[in-house]
Design a protein around this motif. Structure first.
Motif, PDB file in Angstrom:
ATOM      1  N   ALA A 167      41.351  30.962  37.701  1.00 51.33           N
ATOM      2  CA  ALA A 167      40.718  32.260  37.416  1.00 51.33           C
ATOM      3  C   ALA A 167      39.208  32.103  37.331  1.00 51.33           C
ATOM      4  N   ALA A 168      38.756  30.996  36.779  1.00 51.05           N
ATOM      5  CA  ALA A 168      37.318  30.734  36.693  1.00 51.05           C
ATOM      6  C   ALA A 168      36.716  30.623  38.093  1.00 51.05           C
ATOM      7  N   ARG A 169      37.363  29.859  38.955  1.00 52.68           N
ATOM      8  CA  ARG A 169      36.860  29.705  40.327  1.00 52.68           C
ATOM      9  C   ARG A 169      36.873  31.035  41.078  1.00 52.68           C
ATOM     10  N   ALA A 170      37.931  31.801  40.906  1.00 49.80           N
ATOM     11  CA  ALA A 170      38.066  33.069  41.626  1.00 49.80           C
ATOM     12  C   ALA A 170      37.084  34.131  41.143  1.00 49.80           C
ATOM     13  N   SER A 171      36.695  34.051  39.882  1.00 53.20           N
ATOM     14  CA  SER A 171      35.830  35.088  39.306  1.00 53.20           C
ATOM     15  C   SER A 171      34.364  34.686  39.226  1.00 53.20           C
ATOM     16  N   GLY A 172      34.090  33.377  39.295  1.00 47.41           N
ATOM     17  CA  GLY A 172      32.714  32.920  39.130  1.00 47.41           C
ATOM     18  C   GLY A 172      32.295  32.809  37.684  1.00 47.41           C
ATOM     19  N   VAL A 173      33.255  32.824  36.781  1.00 47.11           N
ATOM     20  CA  VAL A 173      33.023  32.710  35.341  1.00 47.11           C
ATOM     21  C   VAL A 173      33.639  31.398  34.875  1.00 47.11           C
ATOM     22  N   THR A 174      32.937  30.656  34.049  1.00 42.82           N
ATOM     23  CA  THR A 174      33.488  29.378  33.589  1.00 42.82           C
ATOM     24  C   THR A 174      34.697  29.588  32.682  1.00 42.82           C
ATOM     25  N   ALA A 175      35.533  28.578  32.617  1.00 43.07           N
ATOM     26  CA  ALA A 175      36.700  28.640  31.735  1.00 43.07           C
ATOM     27  C   ALA A 175      36.261  28.836  30.282  1.00 43.07           C
ATOM     28  N   LYS A 176      35.174  28.184  29.896  1.00 45.28           N
ATOM     29  CA  LYS A 176      34.660  28.332  28.538  1.00 45.28           C
ATOM     30  C   LYS A 176      34.285  29.784  28.256  1.00 45.28           C
ATOM     31  N   MET A 177      33.645  30.445  29.230  1.00 47.12           N
ATOM     32  CA  MET A 177      33.267  31.844  29.039  1.00 47.12           C
ATOM     33  C   MET A 177      34.492  32.748  29.031  1.00 47.12           C
ATOM     34  N   ILE A 178      35.498  32.414  29.811  1.00 42.95           N
ATOM     35  CA  ILE A 178      36.738  33.208  29.787  1.00 42.95           C
ATOM     36  C   ILE A 178      37.332  33.161  28.384  1.00 42.95           C
ATOM     37  N   ARG A 179      37.383  31.970  27.799  1.00 39.41           N
ATOM     38  CA  ARG A 179      37.904  31.848  26.438  1.00 39.41           C
ATOM     39  C   ARG A 179      37.044  32.663  25.460  1.00 39.41           C
ATOM     40  N   TYR A 180      35.735  32.608  25.649  1.00 41.97           N
ATOM     41  CA  TYR A 180      34.837  33.380  24.781  1.00 41.97           C
ATOM     42  C   TYR A 180      35.093  34.878  24.951  1.00 41.97           C
ATOM     43  N   SER A 207      37.988  35.796  23.067  1.00 40.30           N
ATOM     44  CA  SER A 207      37.780  35.740  21.610  1.00 40.30           C
ATOM     45  C   SER A 207      37.013  36.946  21.082  1.00 40.30           C
ATOM     46  N   VAL A 208      36.153  37.549  21.927  1.00 42.49           N
ATOM     47  CA  VAL A 208      35.386  38.718  21.476  1.00 42.49           C
ATOM     48  C   VAL A 208      36.012  40.029  21.941  1.00 42.49           C
ATOM     49  N   GLY A 209      37.168  39.950  22.593  1.00 42.58           N
ATOM     50  CA  GLY A 209      37.906  41.146  22.960  1.00 42.58           C
ATOM     51  C   GLY A 209      37.499  41.811  24.260  1.00 42.58           C
ATOM     52  N   LEU A 210      36.703  41.148  25.082  1.00 46.11           N
ATOM     53  CA  LEU A 210      36.364  41.741  26.380  1.00 46.11           C
ATOM     54  C   LEU A 210      37.517  41.577  27.364  1.00 46.11           C
ATOM     55  N   LEU A 211      38.292  40.550  27.155  1.00 47.63           N
ATOM     56  CA  LEU A 211      39.447  40.270  27.998  1.00 47.63           C
ATOM     57  C   LEU A 211      40.640  40.107  27.070  1.00 47.63           C
ATOM     58  N   ALA A 212      41.704  40.802  27.373  1.00 50.68           N
ATOM     59  CA  ALA A 212      42.898  40.722  26.519  1.00 50.68           C
ATOM     60  C   ALA A 212      43.452  39.300  26.535  1.00 50.68           C
ATOM     61  N   PRO A 213      43.935  38.835  25.389  1.00 48.13           N
ATOM     62  CA  PRO A 213      44.559  37.501  25.355  1.00 48.13           C
ATOM     63  C   PRO A 213      45.705  37.450  26.360  1.00 48.13           C
TER      64      PRO A 213
END
Length: 146
Positions: free
Chosen positions: A6-19, A22-28
């Protein structure tokens, strides 16, 4: 797909996905028996949206509002425009503040010989209490206090 995919496909790091989770921008996300998160095309699209909003400098709270509006097909575009216009005003203020800080620092640098001598007007000015709003009124108060 797992978080790395998902990180590679979106251009967002795995660490940022987890963040973002954690802040509710992306549903768990649901997890496999091994504990791995599972993502699909919808989450990747959302991550790309978040990435683009971050690139434009939106803060998490504004991204949360924009995501809600993006997902609400009955939204009024006026709400989106209001958020964008408020952000533009904030950016313009930051640009003004940064320009003023650059100008003060450039003035200090211009007075420094930059040679082997230990005399340094930049350090002298930083070490005095004169680098404040009274002696440099163009500098924003919040920036001077740091």
């Amino acid at each position: 797909m797992n978080i790395g995919e998902a990180a590679r496909a979106s251009g967002v790091t795995a660490k940022m996905i987890r963040y973002y989770e954690s802040v509710g921008l992306l549903a768990p996300k649901a997890r496999t028996e091994a504990g791995y998160r599972l993502y699909g095309p919808t989450e990747v699209h959302t991550l790309r949206f978040i990435r683009q909003a971050r690139r434009l400098g939106f803060l998490v709270d504004d991204i949360r509002k924009l995501l809600a509006l993006w997902q609400d097909r009955s939204r009024a575009s006026a709400e989106v425009k209001a958020i964008a216009l408020e952000h533009i005003a904030e950016l313009e203020l930051r640009i003004t503040e940064l320009t003023e800080m650059r100008d003060v620092l450039a003035q200090l640098a211009n007075h420094c010989h930059g040679d082997e001598r230990p005399d340094c007007p930049i350090l002298d000015e930083l070490s005095t209490s004169r680098l404040d709003h009274e002696s440099h009124p163009s500098l924003p108060l919040a920036k001077v206090a740091r």
